[in-house]
Design an enzyme around this catalytic site. Structure first.
Site, PDB file in Angstrom:
ATOM      1  CG  ASP A 184      55.537 -26.172  32.552  1.00 22.15           C
ATOM      2  OD1 ASP A 184      56.503 -26.831  32.963  1.00 22.15           O
ATOM      3  OD2 ASP A 184      55.518 -25.605  31.439  1.00 22.15           O
TER       4      ASP A 184
ATOM      5  CD  GLU B 120      62.837 -23.489  33.233  1.00 23.89           C
ATOM      6  OE1 GLU B 120      63.010 -22.601  32.385  1.00 23.89           O
ATOM      7  OE2 GLU B 120      62.483 -24.648  32.934  1.00 23.89           O
TER       8      GLU B 120
END
Length: 763
Positions: free
Chosen positions: A52, A236
């Site tokens: 991420d 997401e």
């Protein structure tokens, strides 16, 4: 303050790992490197997993990256993760570990001791660095999984970080919270942007959907009502950038962490407004039940799978780069063959073709040595040793230093900094601030001077061209009322192909505060000089660069699709019995022919997992490259919850080794899923990646080639809503030497009926 001295190249000092919450050491300016080469993963020098990723170019001239809290190296204790690890780089290719954002001394007090700190997003606003992140478990509710979003601030990108003291987005009880105290919607993956001088926060995930909401000026509170921009059960990892009048919402889809069958990927939609609605290249909304999303990044058959959760950065030549994590399919776990997925950080070129972003012209994740970003070079300086001797100056400048910036220069009176000849198209950038005096950047091309002027008093950003004997041509845009001239802002000016563009932003992260464009007159093909301009005292300049502008990629890379119809291997389903070339694995008597189609109600069984109780209709495709295609109509409806009725194409070795391309119902969504199942480490694993938006009638394709380097079968999924415009999906592989059959499936639960209009094979 000392008077200006001239110096040559600045050498970088070694990086000292920073303890969370500790005082930040002064950092030397980055070395003057033009374009380094790199080989993915770029995080390999300091971490085996760095999921991420988010990044920013600091005022000190270095790039900083932030990752989800995980053990960094194979063999590290999984119960002792690095708490938002930080790394830095001078060229976006070579990274060095800096330290952790948090420790026991500054960890959010409202996070439980065992909470994870995930998915950081870094920004610079109004003189402070802001770090947003997920806290997976808070002290606010008795139930588990009450995830929330927090924010911390720091004077430098390395820290020390001070938590805001409370969530920015509080836990959201789920639909069944009254019966289940552990039911909370997912407040995951924060990302913030500036639009019209206001801050906006994107957040959310599969359970609950993706939302955008305005933030207060301090970034610690929300204003108004959130707007849903991504449907639940598909998206997401939202990340938005502004380009050519549109906001582009990048969002990840599918399972991030399915080991060797991870099909995570990135899709995009765009909107004229920050609050949406966002639609894909087919015009389908990201909140529709038959959900939109144009693929930007997906796997291509090399070592990398599950490429997703991205950030975007622009280099000093104006080229965009996408930073993301991915898994090596040969080594998908951090330790052993299960547990934490090993997701290192990768970087690749992000191109814009016909208004839509693609990675490496559509080639996807790279392997092998690549040409890196333009991040420095001869005409780039961070002023840590004053103005280099080769730079030409007018006016009077003084050297200054500060903790967040290192060295910079300040105008004592009206003056400018100019480079020597750049040549060709050019882009000039700098970090600038002032006490109220106007400032900007300038390019001289032939007899023309092109200048961007930031006027704090008038509240304008003005782009203009001056030519001898000609009227000055001007394009003006407003600065927001909240604009603070005494805070550092990044200003960029680019001249290319007879046009000029200018922007001012907080930190060159694709969310400009104001922009201007201007069509130029006369020849501007050769830029002679470029630099920063101060109209009076009190203008500060840092991180000034003047580089040739990057040449944009305007065409997609070719992806071969066999297109010569083999009628002998195809079927129009026009007879009353199946062609004898077909064979069944577990024949379903409910599949019938009539009216020129194969009608097949979805079965209760499924190929996924170990049940293996669904029927499969198969035939041999023969050798060499091929394409299989079908036109599928299936009555899955929209919006209501259905799981997991599906039908489509299959490339099949056996019940535990196959890929399938289906139109599938996943809760309230309808998606086209390209799934894969394979044996791994003594068990069967499966996962999937997502292709384009479906319709009630959807065309499906799988293309096949054999990789000459390793003999693997590479299979790529494609989808279409009209049989003409095709969306290219990702690639799954089947082992070398496999006897691959092809055909149709209709499975996942009763209650829907699939109608196949034809089966075609092309060579």
């Amino acid at each position: 303050m000392k008077r200006l001295t001239r110096a040559t190249a600045v050498l970088a000092a070694a990086v000292v790992p920073l303890l969370a919450g500790a005082a930040t050491p002064a950092l030397a300016a980055p070395p003057l490197v033009d374009r380094a080469t790199f080989t993915n993963p770029v995080s390999k020098s300091f971490a085996d997993t760095f999921a991420d990723p988010s990044l920013i170019r600091g005022l000190d001239g270095w790039w900083y990256a932030y990752g989800t809290s995980d053990p960094l190296r194979e063999g590290d204790d999984p119960d002792e993760p690095a708490q938002i690890p930080i790394a830095r780089s001078h060229d976006l290719a070579t990274w060095t570990y800096v330290g952790e954002a948090f420790s026991s001394s500054n960890r959010p007090s409202w996070a439980t001791a065992d909470a994870g700190l995930w998915a950081p997003d870094i920004r610079y606003v109004d003189g402070q660095y802001r770090l947003y992140y997920v806290v997976t478990q808070t002290t606010l509710f008795a139930g588990e999984n009450d995830n929330a979003i927090g924010m911390a601030t720091a004077p430098t990108p390395a820290g020390p970080w001070t938590d805001s003291g409370a969530p920015i987005v509080e836990p959201r009880p789920g639909d069944n919270a009254a019966q289940d105290p552990n039911d909370f919607k997912w407040n995951f993956d924060p990302s913030t942007v500036t639009d019209g001088g206001k801050q906006y926060l994107f957040y959310g995930s599969y359970y609950g959907g993706v939302f955008v909401q305005q933030l207060g000026t301090n970034g610690r509170s929300r204003v108004g009502t959130p707007t849903q921009v991504g449907i639940d059960n598909k998206f997401e990892g939202a990340y938005a950038v502004h380009r050519d009048g549109y906001w582009y919402l990048f969002a990840s889809t599918a399972n991030c962490c399915a080991g060797p069958t991870t099909g995570y990927s990135v899709q995009v939609g765009r909107s004229k407004k920050i609050t949406g609605p966002y639609v894909d290249a087919q015009g389908v909304s990201l909140t529709a039940s038959r959900t939109g999303g144009t693929p930007v990044l997906n796997q291509n058959g090399n070592r990398w799978i599950g490429a997703g959760h991205n950030a975007v950065a622009t280099d000093l030549a104006g080229r965009d780069w996408i930073v993301y994590h991915a898994l090596d399919r040969a080594d998908p776990y951090l330790n052993g063959t299960d547990g934490i997925n090993q997701r290192p950080m990768l970087i690749d070129r992000l191109d814009w073709v016909k208004g839509w972003p693609v990675v490496r012209a559509g080639r996807g994740p790279s392997t092998g040595q690549q040409q890196g970003p333009a991040t420095g070079g001869r005409w780039s300086t961070a002023f840590d040793s004053g103005v280099p001797a080769r730079w030409q100056t007018t006016g009077t400048w003084s050297e200054e230093t500060s903790t967040p910036t290192g060295g910079y220069v300040s105008a004592d009176k009206a003056g400018s900094l100019l480079t020597a000849k750049v040549g060709g198209s050019a882009r000039v950038e700098a970090d600038l601030r002032s006490s109220g005096t106007a400032y900007g950047l300038s390019l001289r091309a032939g007899s023309s001077t092109v200048r961007v002027r930031v006027d704090p008093q008038a509240g304008t950003l003005r782009l203009q061209q001056q030519r001898p004997g000609q009227k000055t041509r001007t394009s003006t845009s407003d600065l927001p009322d909240s604009f603070s001239a005494d805070a550092w802002h990044a200003v960029a000016l680019e001249v290319r192909d007879g046009s000029a563009t200018a922007e001012i932003s907080n930190a060159r992260l694709g969310d400009p505060i104001s922009t201007a464009d201007l069509d130029l007159r006369g020849s501007t093909k050769k830029v002679d000089r470029a630099g920063a301009v101060a109209e009076g005292a009190g203008v500060d300049v840092d991180n000034l660069s003047a580089l040739p502008a990057a040449k944009p990629v305007t065409k997609l890379a070719a992806t071969p699709v066999p297109d010569r119809l083999d009628r002998s291997a195809s079927d129009t389903f026009s007879g009353s019995t199946l062609d004898p070339a077909w064979s069944w694995v577990r024949q379903d008597a409910k599949a019938t022919l009539g009216g020129g189609r194969l009608t097949w109600p979805t079965e209760a069984g499924d190929l996924n997992g170990t049940g293996n109780d669904a029927g499969v209709l198969l035939r041999s495709p023969g050798e060499g490259p091929w394409t299989i295609e079908t036109k599928l109509t299936i009555d899955l409806g929209t919006d209501d919850v259905r799981n997991y009725q599906q039908a489509g194409l299959v490339a099949y070795v056996d019940d535990d080794q196959f890929v399938r391309l289906d139109h599938v119902a996943i809760f309230n969504t309808r998606q086209t899923e390209f799934g894969h199942e394979t044996p791994y480490a003594g068990r069967v694993v499966n996962g999937g990646t997502i292709v384009g938006p479906p319709a009630r009638t959807t065309w499906l394709r799988i293309t096949h080639r054999v990789d000459p380097a390793n003999g693997e079968h590479e299979l790529r999924g494609w989808t279409s809503r009209d049989g003409k415009t095709w969306v290219k999906g990702g690639v799954w592989t089947l082992p070398a030497g496999s006897d691959v059959k092809v055909g149709l499936v209709s499975q996942g639960g009763v209650g829907a009926t699939a109608e196949f209009s034809y089966f075609r094979l092309y060579r």
